[in-house]
Design an enzyme around this catalytic site. Structure first.
Site, PDB file in Angstrom:
ATOM      1  N   GLY A 151       0.824  -1.216   0.000  1.00 29.28           N
ATOM      2  CA  GLY A 151       0.000   0.000   0.000  1.00 29.28           C
ATOM      3  C   GLY A 151       0.851   1.256   0.000  1.00 29.28           C
ATOM      4  O   GLY A 151       0.527   2.247   0.667  1.00 29.28           O
ATOM      5  N   THR A 201       2.933   4.075  -2.779  1.00 30.60           N
ATOM      6  CA  THR A 201       2.472   4.831  -3.951  1.00 30.60           C
ATOM      7  C   THR A 201       2.073   3.874  -5.076  1.00 30.60           C
ATOM      8  O   THR A 201       1.040   4.058  -5.731  1.00 30.60           O
ATOM      9  CB  THR A 201       3.580   5.779  -4.435  1.00 30.60           C
ATOM     10  OG1 THR A 201       4.157   6.423  -3.301  1.00 30.60           O
ATOM     11  CG2 THR A 201       3.038   6.827  -5.379  1.00 30.60           C
ATOM     12  N   ALA A 202       2.892   2.835  -5.296  1.00 34.04           N
ATOM     13  CA  ALA A 202       2.608   1.908  -6.400  1.00 34.04           C
ATOM     14  C   ALA A 202       1.295   1.170  -6.156  1.00 34.04           C
ATOM     15  O   ALA A 202       0.446   1.067  -7.060  1.00 34.04           O
ATOM     16  CB  ALA A 202       3.754   0.915  -6.555  1.00 34.04           C
ATOM     17  N   ILE A 238       5.459  -2.821   8.198  1.00 35.90           N
ATOM     18  CA  ILE A 238       6.516  -2.518   7.217  1.00 35.90           C
ATOM     19  C   ILE A 238       6.135  -1.197   6.544  1.00 35.90           C
ATOM     20  O   ILE A 238       5.087  -1.097   5.904  1.00 35.90           O
ATOM     21  CB  ILE A 238       6.626  -3.649   6.168  1.00 35.90           C
ATOM     22  CG1 ILE A 238       6.842  -4.986   6.893  1.00 35.90           C
ATOM     23  CG2 ILE A 238       7.758  -3.365   5.181  1.00 35.90           C
ATOM     24  CD1 ILE A 238       6.662  -6.201   6.018  1.00 35.90           C
ATOM     25  N   LYS A 259       5.658  22.162 -10.860  1.00 43.17           N
ATOM     26  CA  LYS A 259       7.041  21.929 -11.292  1.00 43.17           C
ATOM     27  C   LYS A 259       7.134  22.138 -12.800  1.00 43.17           C
ATOM     28  O   LYS A 259       6.369  21.541 -13.556  1.00 43.17           O
ATOM     29  CB  LYS A 259       7.444  20.486 -10.918  1.00 43.17           C
ATOM     30  CG  LYS A 259       8.821  20.100 -11.433  1.00 43.17           C
ATOM     31  CD  LYS A 259       9.189  18.668 -11.047  1.00 43.17           C
ATOM     32  CE  LYS A 259      10.454  18.229 -11.767  1.00 43.17           C
ATOM     33  NZ  LYS A 259      10.723  16.786 -11.652  1.00 43.17           N
ATOM     34  N   LEU A 294       8.874  -0.104  -6.710  1.00 41.67           N
ATOM     35  CA  LEU A 294      10.201  -0.553  -6.286  1.00 41.67           C
ATOM     36  C   LEU A 294      10.364  -2.053  -6.465  1.00 41.67           C
ATOM     37  O   LEU A 294      11.481  -2.545  -6.617  1.00 41.67           O
ATOM     38  CB  LEU A 294      10.441  -0.142  -4.834  1.00 41.67           C
ATOM     39  CG  LEU A 294      10.343   1.377  -4.588  1.00 41.67           C
ATOM     40  CD1 LEU A 294      10.427   1.691  -3.101  1.00 41.67           C
ATOM     41  CD2 LEU A 294      11.430   2.140  -5.345  1.00 41.67           C
ATOM     42  N   GLU A 326      15.886  12.358 -12.323  1.00 37.02           N
ATOM     43  CA  GLU A 326      14.922  12.924 -13.275  1.00 37.02           C
ATOM     44  C   GLU A 326      13.481  12.565 -12.885  1.00 37.02           C
ATOM     45  O   GLU A 326      12.577  12.637 -13.723  1.00 37.02           O
ATOM     46  CB  GLU A 326      15.240  12.464 -14.701  1.00 37.02           C
ATOM     47  CG  GLU A 326      16.459  13.171 -15.305  1.00 37.02           C
ATOM     48  CD  GLU A 326      16.173  14.624 -15.724  1.00 37.02           C
ATOM     49  OE1 GLU A 326      14.993  15.007 -15.829  1.00 37.02           O
ATOM     50  OE2 GLU A 326      17.146  15.371 -15.951  1.00 37.02           O
ATOM     51  N   THR A 377      11.628   9.836 -12.208  1.00 34.27           N
ATOM     52  CA  THR A 377      10.937   8.916 -13.112  1.00 34.27           C
ATOM     53  C   THR A 377      10.253   7.744 -12.402  1.00 34.27           C
ATOM     54  O   THR A 377       9.584   6.948 -13.064  1.00 34.27           O
ATOM     55  CB  THR A 377      11.955   8.345 -14.126  1.00 34.27           C
ATOM     56  OG1 THR A 377      13.157   8.019 -13.423  1.00 34.27           O
ATOM     57  CG2 THR A 377      12.258   9.356 -15.210  1.00 34.27           C
TER      58      THR A 377
HETATM   59  C1  LIG Z   1      15.477   8.208  -2.119  1.00 35.49           C
HETATM   60  C2  LIG Z   1      14.328   8.074  -3.069  1.00 35.49           C
HETATM   61  C3  LIG Z   1      13.808   9.204  -3.688  1.00 35.49           C
HETATM   62  C4  LIG Z   1      12.760   9.086  -4.611  1.00 35.49           C
HETATM   63  N1  LIG Z   1      12.295  10.195  -5.242  1.00 35.49           N
HETATM   64  C5  LIG Z   1      11.378  10.059  -6.217  1.00 35.49           C
HETATM   65  C6  LIG Z   1      10.915  11.182  -6.932  1.00 35.49           C
HETATM   66  O1  LIG Z   1      11.293  12.330  -6.669  1.00 35.49           O
HETATM   67  N2  LIG Z   1      10.004  10.984  -7.906  1.00 35.49           N
HETATM   68  C7  LIG Z   1       9.537   9.739  -8.211  1.00 35.49           C
HETATM   69  O2  LIG Z   1       8.733   9.632  -9.147  1.00 35.49           O
HETATM   70  N3  LIG Z   1       9.933   8.662  -7.529  1.00 35.49           N
HETATM   71  C8  LIG Z   1      10.844   8.795  -6.544  1.00 35.49           C
HETATM   72  N4  LIG Z   1      11.245   7.694  -5.850  1.00 35.49           N
HETATM   73  C9  LIG Z   1      10.606   6.408  -6.115  1.00 35.49           C
HETATM   74  C10 LIG Z   1       9.297   6.346  -5.368  1.00 35.49           C
HETATM   75  O3  LIG Z   1       9.488   6.643  -4.010  1.00 35.49           O
HETATM   76  C11 LIG Z   1       8.743   4.956  -5.470  1.00 35.49           C
HETATM   77  O4  LIG Z   1       8.670   4.621  -6.809  1.00 35.49           O
HETATM   78  C12 LIG Z   1       7.368   4.927  -4.880  1.00 35.49           C
HETATM   79  O5  LIG Z   1       7.393   5.403  -3.567  1.00 35.49           O
HETATM   80  C13 LIG Z   1       6.801   3.571  -4.942  1.00 35.49           C
HETATM   81  O6  LIG Z   1       7.125   2.815  -3.840  1.00 35.49           O
HETATM   82  P1  LIG Z   1       6.409   1.425  -3.717  1.00 35.49           P
HETATM   83  O7  LIG Z   1       4.957   1.647  -3.514  1.00 35.49           O
HETATM   84  O8  LIG Z   1       6.825   0.560  -4.847  1.00 35.49           O
HETATM   85  O9  LIG Z   1       7.079   0.769  -2.416  1.00 35.49           O
HETATM   86  P2  LIG Z   1       6.960   1.137  -0.865  1.00 35.49           P
HETATM   87  O10 LIG Z   1       6.688   2.557  -0.630  1.00 35.49           O
HETATM   88  O11 LIG Z   1       8.178   0.523  -0.240  1.00 35.49           O
HETATM   89  O12 LIG Z   1       5.680   0.331  -0.366  1.00 35.49           O
HETATM   90  C14 LIG Z   1       5.739  -1.053  -0.120  1.00 35.49           C
HETATM   91  C15 LIG Z   1       4.432  -1.520   0.483  1.00 35.49           C
HETATM   92  O13 LIG Z   1       4.457  -2.931   0.608  1.00 35.49           O
HETATM   93  C16 LIG Z   1       4.016  -3.294   1.893  1.00 35.49           C
HETATM   94  N5  LIG Z   1       4.601  -4.588   2.262  1.00 35.49           N
HETATM   95  C17 LIG Z   1       5.900  -4.966   2.191  1.00 35.49           C
HETATM   96  N6  LIG Z   1       6.023  -6.229   2.624  1.00 35.49           N
HETATM   97  C18 LIG Z   1       4.780  -6.652   2.972  1.00 35.49           C
HETATM   98  C19 LIG Z   1       4.256  -7.853   3.505  1.00 35.49           C
HETATM   99  N7  LIG Z   1       5.029  -8.894   3.798  1.00 35.49           N
HETATM  100  N8  LIG Z   1       2.940  -7.921   3.731  1.00 35.49           N
HETATM  101  C20 LIG Z   1       2.109  -6.875   3.459  1.00 35.49           C
HETATM  102  N9  LIG Z   1       2.556  -5.727   2.951  1.00 35.49           N
HETATM  103  C21 LIG Z   1       3.873  -5.619   2.721  1.00 35.49           C
HETATM  104  C22 LIG Z   1       4.469  -2.155   2.788  1.00 35.49           C
HETATM  105  O14 LIG Z   1       3.743  -2.125   4.003  1.00 35.49           O
HETATM  106  C23 LIG Z   1       4.155  -0.970   1.892  1.00 35.49           C
HETATM  107  O15 LIG Z   1       2.786  -0.647   2.006  1.00 35.49           O
HETATM  108  C24 LIG Z   1      12.243   7.806  -4.897  1.00 35.49           C
HETATM  109  C25 LIG Z   1      12.731   6.679  -4.229  1.00 35.49           C
HETATM  110  C26 LIG Z   1      13.762   6.804  -3.333  1.00 35.49           C
HETATM  111  C27 LIG Z   1      14.265   5.560  -2.640  1.00 35.49           C
END
Ligand SMILES: Cc1cc2nc3c(=O)[nH]c(=O)nc-3n(C[C@H](O)[C@H](O)[C@H](O)COP(=O)(O)OP(=O)(O)OC[C@H]3O[C@@H](n4cnc5c(N)ncnc54)[C@H](O)[C@@H]3O)c2cc1C
Length: 501
Positions: free
Chosen positions: A14, A16-17, A44, A80, A335, A344, A346
């Site tokens: 839960g 952003t993705a 987590i 932006k 991620l 950039e 992305t």
């Molecule tokens: C330093 C940094 C800067 C960034 N800056 C930018 C930016 O400026 N612009 C941009 O477009 N992108 C940026 N990104 C990328 C962006 O943050 C990610 O693409 C975005 O936050 C997506 O994250 P996510 O949802 O994939 O993963 P996460 O935010 O890690 O979410 C993972 C989810 O999975 C859940 N989960 C994990 N394991 C379990 C389990 N066993 N059971 C149940 N749930 C579980 C967690 O609870 C959480 O809800 C950046 C990333 C980083 C690291």
């Protein structure tokens, strides 16, 4: 056909993705009777630092039917218009990478060809003066496009800076209101079908087994389904992208927010400043082979404007991408699908693209190989293109120090080498198919990083130099006048609230 339809989808994660996927799928699959359930852990955390976006995010928002003003107010977004690169090419240097197109061509001669001739012969101003986005950003102005003919104000390309966690929260409200079921729980086990190797169910900490036809893995870096269960494999791109850590800290705004991201080169990487309405996001992205964590922390904290509002948060990552973003009945987004550093901005775009392609090649329960293969090829090419653009920034700089000497020695990919060589020879910009970064992006970064073509395009000599000069002067003047008519960025945001009352 109908009896093979996807009946239910489980999204694991839960962040952003996860919530972008939930919101898009519930909207796009409306009427098909598909059950969508999102499982997220209470323990987590999310990464939640993706604060800068690029213009396609506005299409994402519009396609969901979200009112822009409502979102901007809710997630305390700012606008932006591009990215300012400070000290990147060399200390003391600044260039701007604006969104949006280049100026108009003349007949079949593109803008960059005639601008370059005049630039090389001393008749053209810097590129920033010919982009409404750059000129406005550097004067702290913003407006959304106005509906009027013959003005650069009708084509303003923009994106948002926002609090990524609030954005996910906003989308959660959207998705739940349309029927997405949210379960708070930890996924502890993943059951595979012994014959097909497809994921059949995930087991939660309380013992519940949740089955689905299609699983979306949004579990973050670890890739709970795509990697830990399916062993898809990850291409490590550390040999191209030198940074593997980030430190993130929030601070009070010291001034009205700029309508652009500021990126400042540092000894072992780079620092971002992203202005939101209520705070600034700051981060130092660095290579751990070149600086200790303590020294990186000291660098970041000593260079943040305004009072610090949080303790620095440390993140580690391996740049690269999952070998297949879609494997069997699991599609990885965010991620879990890969990570390319946010220079950039992305990350969120790649999530958006992954969702759009999933809808384009939406499966039934037979999961046709042709659809999956095409999906993976499209996503692979998106990641490759972003990687090339990042590599351009790192390999073409004049900075000294061990980190930058290393980045200059990184071997170019063939695709990037060809782009640079075509530009060096006659200033030509090669773009394949629907490439993400437009001509202006390549032009501004290449010129900004001092890649100066040896010659200009010979076809430009067919145009009268005095006419070219007056065309450029006219364009520059029109842009300058248009910028003068725009409100200050902060006034625009506050006016938006006033309009809502
Ligand atoms: C330093 C940094 C800067 C960034 N800056 C930018 C930016 O400026 N612009 C941009 O477009 N992108 C940026 N990104 C990328 C962006 O943050 C990610 O693409 C975005 O936050 C997506 O994250 P996510 O949802 O994939 O993963 P996460 O935010 O890690 O979410 C993972 C989810 O999975 C859940 N989960 C994990 N394991 C379990 C389990 N066993 N059971 C149940 N749930 C579980 C967690 O609870 C959480 O809800 C950046 C990333 C980083 C690291």
């Amino acid at each position: 056909m109908d009896h093979r339809r996807i009946r239910n989808i489980v999204i694991v994660g839960g962040g952003t993705a996860g919530w972008m996927a939930a919101a898009s799928l519930v909207k796009s699959l409306d009427g098909l009777g598909v059950q969508i359930r999102l499982i997220e852990s209470a323990h987590i955390g999310t990464v939640g630092v993706g604060e800068a976006t690029i213009p396609p995010i506005m299409d994402f928002i519009r396609q969901l039917g979200i009112a822009e003003d409502d979102l901007v107010g809710d997630v305390k977004a700012t606008y932006k218009l591009g990215i300012g690169y400070r000290d990147w090419t060399r200390p003391g240097h600044f260039y701007f990478h604006p969104f949006g197109p280049t100026g108009p061509g003349i007949g079949s001669i593109p803008f960059q060809a005639y601008w370059l001739k005049m630039f090389l012969t001393g008749g053209a101003a810097p590129l920033e003066d010919y982009s409404i986005q750059a000129a406005a950003a550097l004067r702290g102005r913003f407006t959304r496009p106005v509906h009027a003919p013959n003005t650069p104000l009708n084509k303003i390309a923009y994106a948002l800076h926002f609090d990524a966690s609030s954005f996910a929260g906003y989308l959660r409200g959207f998705a739940e209101a349309r029927g997405v079921r949210r379960t708070v729980g930890d996924v502890r086990g993943v059951a595979l079908n012994p014959q097909t190797g497809y994921v059949e169910s995930v087991t939660l900490a309380d013992g519940e087994s949740v089955q689905a036809d299609l699983f979306i893995d949004c579990s973050g870096f670890r890739g709970l389904l795509i990697e830990e269960a399916l062993g898809t494999g990850y291409d490590d791109w550390s040999h191209w992208l030198p940074c593997d850590r980030a430190l993130v800290v929030h601070s009070e705004p010291a001034a009205a927010p700029d309508p652009y991201t500021l990126v400042t080169a540092r000894d072992a990487g780079w620092q971002w400043r992203i202005p939101l309405q209520h705070r600034n996001g700051n981060g130092y992205v660095y290579g751990s082979d070149f600086i200790s964590d303590d020294a990186a922390r000291a660098t970041l904290l000593s260079s943040v404007d305004g009072r610090r509002l949080s303790e620095p948060m440390a993140l580690r990552f391996t740049p690269g991408r999952r070998r297949k973003a879609w494997n069997r009945n699991v599609v990885a987004l965010g991620l879990a699908a890969g990570f390319l550093e946010p220079l950039e901005a992305t990350g969120i775009y790649l999530i958006q693209r992954g969702i759009a392609m999933l809808l384009r090649f939406f499966p039934d329960r037979d999961f046709a190989t042709a659809d999956i293969d095409r999906y993976n090829r499209v996503l692979e090419s998106e990641y490759n293109r972003v990687r090339d653009f990042l590599l351009l920034h790192y390999t073409q700089t004049e900075r000294s120090g061990a980190f930058w000497q290393h980045t200059r020695s990184i071997p170019l990919t063939d695709s990037l080498l060809e782009k640079i060589e075509l530009f060096r020879s006659h200033g030509r910009i090669l773009r394949e198919d629907a490439e993400l970064f437009p001509v202006m992006s390549w032009l501004s970064v290449m010129i900004g990083q001092n890649i100066i073509p040896r010659r200009y395009d010979p076809l430009v000599d067919g145009l009268d130099a005095r006419k070219l000069q007056s065309r450029l002067d006219e364009l520059r003047g029109t842009i300058a006048r248009s910028v003068e008519s725009m409100p200050a960025h902060w006034d625009f945001i506050q006016g938006m609230y006033a309009r809502q009352v």
